[in-house]
Write a protein that holds these residues in place. Structure first.
Motif, mmCIF file in Angstrom:
data_model
loop_
_atom_site.group_PDB
_atom_site.id
_atom_site.type_symbol
_atom_site.label_atom_id
_atom_site.label_comp_id
_atom_site.label_asym_id
_atom_site.label_seq_id
_atom_site.Cartn_x
_atom_site.Cartn_y
_atom_site.Cartn_z
ATOM 1 N N VAL A 33 -5.353 -9.533 1.844
ATOM 2 C CA VAL A 33 -6.744 -9.894 2.162
ATOM 3 C C VAL A 33 -7.705 -8.845 1.614
ATOM 4 O O VAL A 33 -8.738 -9.166 1.024
ATOM 5 C CB VAL A 33 -6.930 -10.082 3.687
ATOM 6 N N TYR A 63 -2.452 -8.304 5.476
ATOM 7 C CA TYR A 63 -3.733 -7.594 5.543
ATOM 8 C C TYR A 63 -4.060 -6.923 4.213
ATOM 9 O O TYR A 63 -5.202 -6.920 3.764
ATOM 10 C CB TYR A 63 -3.715 -6.559 6.668
ATOM 11 N N PHE A 120 2.188 -5.435 7.545
ATOM 12 C CA PHE A 120 0.850 -5.170 7.014
ATOM 13 C C PHE A 120 0.570 -5.888 5.692
ATOM 14 O O PHE A 120 -0.554 -5.894 5.213
ATOM 15 C CB PHE A 120 0.630 -3.662 6.827
#
Length: 117
Positions: free
Chosen positions: A13, A10, A7
């Motif tokens: 981001v 992500y 993860f």
């Protein structure tokens, strides 16, 4: 531990997007303040005078003062009252005030530049 590592891209981001949102919010606030300051410095200036007197029906230089109009006032007005009132008013005015149809005994002149009335 492998699930957390999966993860990580992500999460990065999401952090970058939050930074962009914060930057845009800061820029919007700065622009709003700049516009407000600009509007405050370009307020319309008008002559102000009120004379209602049949013996002395017009404003003289000593009667007239200069005023800075509020944001909602976009015009300067000169209103002349003929018989029976006799007088003159100079003031800041709204567009609606300038568009009002008046009686024959009242003449309203409006303009939109500094001290034009």
């Amino acid at each position: 531990m492998k699930e957390v590592v999966a993860f990580e891209p992500y999460i990065q981001v999401v952090r970058e997007q939050r930074m962009k949102v914060n930057t845009m919010a800061s820029m919007t606030l700065a622009l709003t303040v700049l516009v407000a300051v600009f509007c405050a410095t370009v307020a319309l200036k008008c002559h102000k005078c009120t004379i209602i007197n049949p013996d002395h029906p017009t404003c003289t230089q000593t009667d007239i003062t200069e005023v800075e109009c509020g944001v909602s006032f976009t015009h300067c007005a000169r209103i002349v009252f003929h018989k029976p009132a006799y007088g003159e008013v100079r003031k800041c005015a709204t567009e609606n005030e300038c568009n009002v149809k008046s009686q024959r005994s009242v003449v309203t002149e409006c303009c939109t530049t500094d001290l034009c009335n």
